[in-house]
Design an enzyme around this catalytic site. Structure first.
Site, short mmCIF file in Angstrom:
data_model
loop_
_atom_site.label_atom_id
_atom_site.label_comp_id
_atom_site.label_asym_id
_atom_site.label_seq_id
_atom_site.Cartn_x
_atom_site.Cartn_y
_atom_site.Cartn_z
CD GLU A 76 -39.42 -6.52 84.44
OE1 GLU A 76 -39.86 -7.65 84.75
OE2 GLU A 76 -40.10 -5.50 84.44
CG HIS A 94 -37.43 -5.25 79.15
ND1 HIS A 94 -38.59 -4.89 78.49
CD2 HIS A 94 -37.45 -4.57 80.33
CE1 HIS A 94 -39.26 -4.04 79.24
NE2 HIS A 94 -38.58 -3.82 80.36
CG HIS A 96 -38.84 0.99 79.32
ND1 HIS A 96 -38.87 1.57 80.57
CD2 HIS A 96 -39.02 -0.36 79.53
CE1 HIS A 96 -39.05 0.63 81.49
NE2 HIS A 96 -39.14 -0.55 80.89
CG HIS A 156 -43.23 -2.50 80.79
ND1 HIS A 156 -43.24 -3.33 81.88
CD2 HIS A 156 -41.95 -2.11 80.65
CE1 HIS A 156 -42.03 -3.42 82.38
NE2 HIS A 156 -41.22 -2.69 81.64
ZN LIG Z 1 -39.17 -2.41 81.80
#
Ligand SMILES: [Zn+2]
Length: 222
Positions: A76, A94, A96, A156
């Protein structure tokens, strides 16, 4: 051998381990970066985030070329670089995280249900779905972050930013708390949202009272 970027690489590794310990980064899923002196220290792709070390944090320039580290940066990377190119933030997280990811599968926007959410910039948008690691995903997340420090990524996960690593981590924890709160409230019924007047009143009160910081007590406060 110590290097020029050791401090920022160490700080990113520490932040990732903390987020893993809090249950927000799971296995190798998620990534953390900080922008220091025009360079971005970012977790490597495939790194086990609960145990990540300096060696698993790669340093790239603003164009994504590796300047330190032996490992490929996160898939990413475009998302992180895009945020730094378009916003004032100097750190990106970031995840999850479970509650945020659950809501990202259902909502188009997380409404403002608690005044602490104002620290993230009112309602939290959900960036449209695109395959992980693609420029399409990076650009939709960068757009969703306009004027705020948190967004969900459809089906996501979540992304938060901050002026510095500590703030981005704090915002990630706060976002997950709000998402959990929303999920818990939904068990009982449709959660009420704060309207724009209520949100404005919170901002006024927070500024007046310097919300979130300690202050010396006055004679009246015993
Ligand atoms: Zn991800």
């Amino acid at each position: 051998m110590s290097g020029r970027f050791d401090d920022s690489r160490t700080a990113v590794a520490h932040a990732a381990r903390r987020l893993a310990a809090e249950g927000l980064l799971i296995g190798t899923a998620g990534n953390v970066s900080v922008l220091v002196d025009g360079h971005v220290a970012v977790t490597a792709t495939g790194a086990a985030l609960a145990e990540v070390t300096l060696a698993e944090v790669t340093v790239v320039d603003r164009d994504g070329s590796v300047v330190a580290g032996e490992l490929e940066p996160t898939s990413e990377l475009d998302l992180h670089l895009g945020v730094y190119a378009s916003h004032d933030a100097t750190s990106v997280v970031h995840t999850h995280a479970p509650a945020a990811t659950a809501l990202s599968c259902v909502l188009d926007e997380l409404p403002c249900i608690h005044y602490q959410q104002l620290l993230l910039g009112r309602a939290v948008p959900v960036a449209p779905y695109a395959t992980f690691g693609t420029p399409e995903l990076a650009s939709s997340v960068v757009a969703a972050l306009e004027g705020r420090s948190a967004a969900l990524m459809a089906n996501h996960g979540s992304v938060t930013t901050g002026p510095g690593l500590d703030k981005a981590v704090e915002n990630a924890l706060l976002l997950e708390w709000v998402c959990r709160l929303y999920l818990d409230a939904c068990v009982l019924g449709m959660p009420r949202s704060l309207d724009t007047d209520q949100q404005a009143a919170v901002i006024t009160a927070a500024v007046e009272r310097k919300y979130g910081s300690t202050r010396p007590r006055t004679e009246k406060e015993t």
